[in-house]
Design a protein around this motif. Sequence first.
Motif, PDB file in Angstrom:
ATOM      1  N   PHE A   1       0.529 -34.775 -29.087  1.00  0.00           N
ATOM      2  CA  PHE A   1      -0.304 -33.621 -28.778  1.00  0.00           C
ATOM      3  C   PHE A   1      -1.325 -33.955 -27.695  1.00  0.00           C
ATOM      4  CE2 PHE A   1      -4.065 -30.972 -29.510  1.00  0.00           C
ATOM      5  CZ  PHE A   1      -3.505 -29.708 -29.440  1.00  0.00           C
ATOM      6  N   CYS A   2      -1.873 -35.154 -27.722  1.00  0.00           N
ATOM      7  CA  CYS A   2      -2.843 -35.555 -26.696  1.00  0.00           C
ATOM      8  C   CYS A   2      -2.198 -35.654 -25.308  1.00  0.00           C
ATOM      9  CB  CYS A   2      -3.475 -36.896 -27.068  1.00  0.00           C
ATOM     10  SG  CYS A   2      -4.570 -36.824 -28.503  1.00  0.00           S
TER      11      CYS A   2
ATOM     12  N   ASP B   1       2.448 -32.623 -25.135  1.00  0.00           N
ATOM     13  CA  ASP B   1       3.771 -32.201 -25.575  1.00  0.00           C
ATOM     14  C   ASP B   1       3.659 -31.245 -26.763  1.00  0.00           C
ATOM     15  OD1 ASP B   1       4.715 -33.803 -23.641  1.00  0.00           O
ATOM     16  OD2 ASP B   1       5.903 -35.110 -24.942  1.00  0.00           O
ATOM     17  N   ALA B   2       4.724 -30.519 -26.996  1.00  0.00           N
ATOM     18  CA  ALA B   2       4.775 -29.616 -28.146  1.00  0.00           C
ATOM     19  C   ALA B   2       4.887 -30.435 -29.429  1.00  0.00           C
ATOM     20  CB  ALA B   2       5.959 -28.671 -28.018  1.00  0.00           C
ATOM     21  N   VAL B   3       4.173 -29.988 -30.435  1.00  0.00           N
ATOM     22  CA  VAL B   3       4.141 -30.692 -31.720  1.00  0.00           C
ATOM     23  C   VAL B   3       5.096 -29.997 -32.678  1.00  0.00           C
ATOM     24  CG1 VAL B   3       2.708 -31.370 -33.659  1.00  0.00           C
ATOM     25  CG2 VAL B   3       1.774 -31.440 -31.346  1.00  0.00           C
TER      26      VAL B   3
ATOM     27  N   ALA C   1      -5.939 -34.695 -37.840  1.00  0.00           N
ATOM     28  CA  ALA C   1      -6.620 -33.969 -36.762  1.00  0.00           C
ATOM     29  C   ALA C   1      -8.082 -33.730 -37.100  1.00  0.00           C
ATOM     30  CB  ALA C   1      -5.903 -32.648 -36.504  1.00  0.00           C
ATOM     31  N   GLU C   2      -8.368 -33.473 -38.356  1.00  0.00           N
ATOM     32  CA  GLU C   2      -9.761 -33.288 -38.767  1.00  0.00           C
ATOM     33  C   GLU C   2     -10.535 -34.599 -38.670  1.00  0.00           C
ATOM     34  OE1 GLU C   2     -13.008 -31.050 -40.106  1.00  0.00           O
ATOM     35  OE2 GLU C   2     -11.009 -30.438 -39.421  1.00  0.00           O
ATOM     36  N   PHE C   3      -9.888 -35.694 -39.028  1.00  0.00           N
ATOM     37  CA  PHE C   3     -10.545 -36.997 -38.978  1.00  0.00           C
ATOM     38  C   PHE C   3     -10.840 -37.411 -37.539  1.00  0.00           C
ATOM     39  CE2 PHE C   3     -10.667 -41.602 -38.868  1.00  0.00           C
ATOM     40  CZ  PHE C   3     -11.438 -41.930 -39.977  1.00  0.00           C
ATOM     41  N   LEU C   4      -9.876 -37.197 -36.624  1.00  0.00           N
ATOM     42  CA  LEU C   4     -10.041 -37.619 -35.230  1.00  0.00           C
ATOM     43  C   LEU C   4     -10.692 -36.556 -34.359  1.00  0.00           C
ATOM     44  CD1 LEU C   4      -6.575 -39.362 -34.667  1.00  0.00           C
ATOM     45  CD2 LEU C   4      -8.779 -40.443 -35.212  1.00  0.00           C
ATOM     46  N   ASP C   5     -10.956 -35.393 -34.953  1.00  0.00           N
ATOM     47  CA  ASP C   5     -11.600 -34.296 -34.219  1.00  0.00           C
ATOM     48  C   ASP C   5     -10.770 -33.909 -32.995  1.00  0.00           C
ATOM     49  OD1 ASP C   5     -13.372 -32.338 -33.543  1.00  0.00           O
ATOM     50  OD2 ASP C   5     -14.854 -33.698 -32.646  1.00  0.00           O
ATOM     51  N   VAL C   6      -9.488 -33.583 -33.266  1.00  0.00           N
ATOM     52  CA  VAL C   6      -8.561 -33.183 -32.207  1.00  0.00           C
ATOM     53  C   VAL C   6      -8.724 -31.684 -31.977  1.00  0.00           C
ATOM     54  CG1 VAL C   6      -6.168 -33.113 -31.459  1.00  0.00           C
ATOM     55  CG2 VAL C   6      -6.991 -35.017 -32.876  1.00  0.00           C
ATOM     56  N   ALA C   7      -9.081 -31.301 -30.820  1.00  0.00           N
ATOM     57  CA  ALA C   7      -9.340 -29.892 -30.518  1.00  0.00           C
ATOM     58  C   ALA C   7      -8.036 -29.106 -30.500  1.00  0.00           C
ATOM     59  CB  ALA C   7     -10.053 -29.774 -29.176  1.00  0.00           C
TER      60      ALA C   7
ATOM     61  N   LEU D   1      -5.602 -28.639 -32.596  1.00  0.00           N
ATOM     62  CA  LEU D   1      -4.477 -28.976 -33.465  1.00  0.00           C
ATOM     63  C   LEU D   1      -4.713 -28.507 -34.908  1.00  0.00           C
ATOM     64  CD1 LEU D   1      -1.743 -30.300 -33.758  1.00  0.00           C
ATOM     65  CD2 LEU D   1      -2.895 -32.512 -34.109  1.00  0.00           C
ATOM     66  N   GLY D   2      -5.946 -28.565 -35.356  1.00  0.00           N
ATOM     67  CA  GLY D   2      -6.237 -28.122 -36.717  1.00  0.00           C
ATOM     68  C   GLY D   2      -5.953 -26.646 -36.917  1.00  0.00           C
TER      69      GLY D   2
END
Length: 683
Positions: free
Chosen positions: A104-105, A108-110, A124-130, A132-133
């Motif tokens: 995702f970073c 690419d399509a997840v 995603a919540e742990f790494l704070d991925v914008a 994706l959550g």
Amino acid sequence: METEVEVEVEVEVAAKAGAGMFSPYSSPSTALLLQRRVVAWAKETGLPAAVSVRVGERSFSLHKDPLASRCGYFSQALLLRSGEVELPASFPGGSEAFEVIGLFCYGDAVALDPFNVAAVRCAAEFLDVAGLGARCDLYINQVVLQSWDDALIVLQRCQPLLPVAEELLIVSRCVESLAFMACMEILDPEQRRDQPGVTAARGLVGRRWNAELVKELAARDLWIKDLIALPFDFFKRIVQALRRQGMKEKYVSPVVLFYANKWVLSKKTHKFWASTDEAGDGETDANRRATAILQGVIDLLLVEASSPAAATGGAIPVSFYLALLARSITLELSEESQTRLRELVASNLQFARADDLPLPEQDAGGSIADSSEVRAIESIVSNHVSMQRRGAEAVAELWDRYLLQIVGDPKLRPGRLAELVGVIPTGDRKSHDHLYKAIDTYLVEHPGLSGEEKVTLSGHLDCRKLSHEACIQAVQNDRMPLRLIVQALFVQQLHTHRAFNECSDSFRCMHSGELVPGGGGGGADVYTPSPGCAVPTSQPLSTSSPYTDTHGAARDRKLPARNGDGDDASDYETASFRIQALEQEILSLKQTLQRHDTVNGSARKEPSFRVVAADAATAKTASVRRRTPVSSSCIGSMRWGSQRRCASRILRVFARLAVFGRGRSRGKQSKCRAGGAEQLSCL
């Protein structure tokens, strides 16, 4: 069989493995896609993969810009560290979830699916991925929660992701969705016609507990089979959601029963747990896990115990509670759980059978009566008696049947047996037949008891509460003390008289007539004879009879009015007819004897017995009687002394019938005895 157990616990093993299993939807694997994407990015930008990210035992070489631009965690971590970042052990999802985030970073399509969406959402919540959550939540709401299988898979995958999955409401959403779909499954008319497992569980009522049969019933509904495979924490929440959403208790309680049968009562599961524990003692670990589940199941059953269905013994069979009680003896339950479980058993004890009550499986060297199983049942029965619950007579019979299984123990002491018998008060026992059998069996197995010990044990028996057959056996039983035999003999005599009175009344009503209530003046009962049957009319005893007087006649007239019962009046009329007929027979014999004395004094010789017999026959024929008189041929063939003895015997029979025929009128009984003595003195 071991393969079957492995299949049953597959869900739990998979939950422990967590996200370590590759998703079956991933093709090719996410790791290969990420590796290709890193190589393509290096060719496009000409920058090497300078950041090394370590997740568990795996390391990933990635570029700094994609990670820092999409992940808030890496943007902060790369400022402090030059090129190496190690994720903590608390990172949810493991290396597989990180592979999806890496793709995702890189833009690419997840590929989300039920097997990885929970782990990706937590990671995603742990790494704070914008971004994706939000995409994971959308997939859960629109795809996962609409399917029973997908929601079940996601819920199973959430176990190693706690407490993050709980904070993100993944668990609660799946629980509510599964509960709702289970309610819809119950409401489906097609399922109701097919008799699902929850309704088939009613067939367990009144039957001995059989774990294999219960397992077959649970397999009739796939949704039940799926729910009981969940970890207990999730299962408990689903049961609570089922009740909250309005599912009837008669459907919820069997699901709890099936779960406890699988994880607590099943010997296969216990063996599997004991064999898979490599770190320590397998038996101890299996008991520890079973204890935790049993305590939780008891908490869930408390709601069922107070329901109206449980009051009738139909929601959950009492054999299930007793099976849990037997299992709890080998486990270390808390004091609170033990009290609650025994309360459940006590409240449903009246529906139990003797075969359901637990007994020790192996001989531990002591008496069976001193085992933990017997003492537990003794405590529960005492609790039932002290609380004065309904069904006291049923519990008393159950306890006597249970004692019948214990008394065969050669190590059982007489004092201990007396304690067990005394658990039930004498008044609660409607019948003492089973108690008599238990004591008799104990005397057979212990022939060396002293007379005092036999008297002590037999003192708990009340011969008045023995059946006719048991009374006959007690009278002929030489193992019983003499006191009990005499009491049984007296009760048997009462039974015989009662049976004779009933047969006599039935014969009189059939051949002579019937009582017409209120047929006479003043509402008095009138006896109506059958046509062509010459019987004495219904009148009180005449004053000429030596057994009555004016006051006795007054009491006779008042007796039916005082009792106020048609049955008492009928018994009184029957006794009056019987006594009147006997009086006429005795008076005839007396006149014959007096005539014999007169002839003997005048002629100085003994007259012919045939003349006496003829006179007696003439006198008896002239009187109207209800019974067949003593034939003249019998009297004519008897000597003078035999005639007097015969008359004395008839008087004694008359006195007994006067006592037993008058019923409740004790005044009449005393008059009859006095009259009989007067007749004997006259003779």
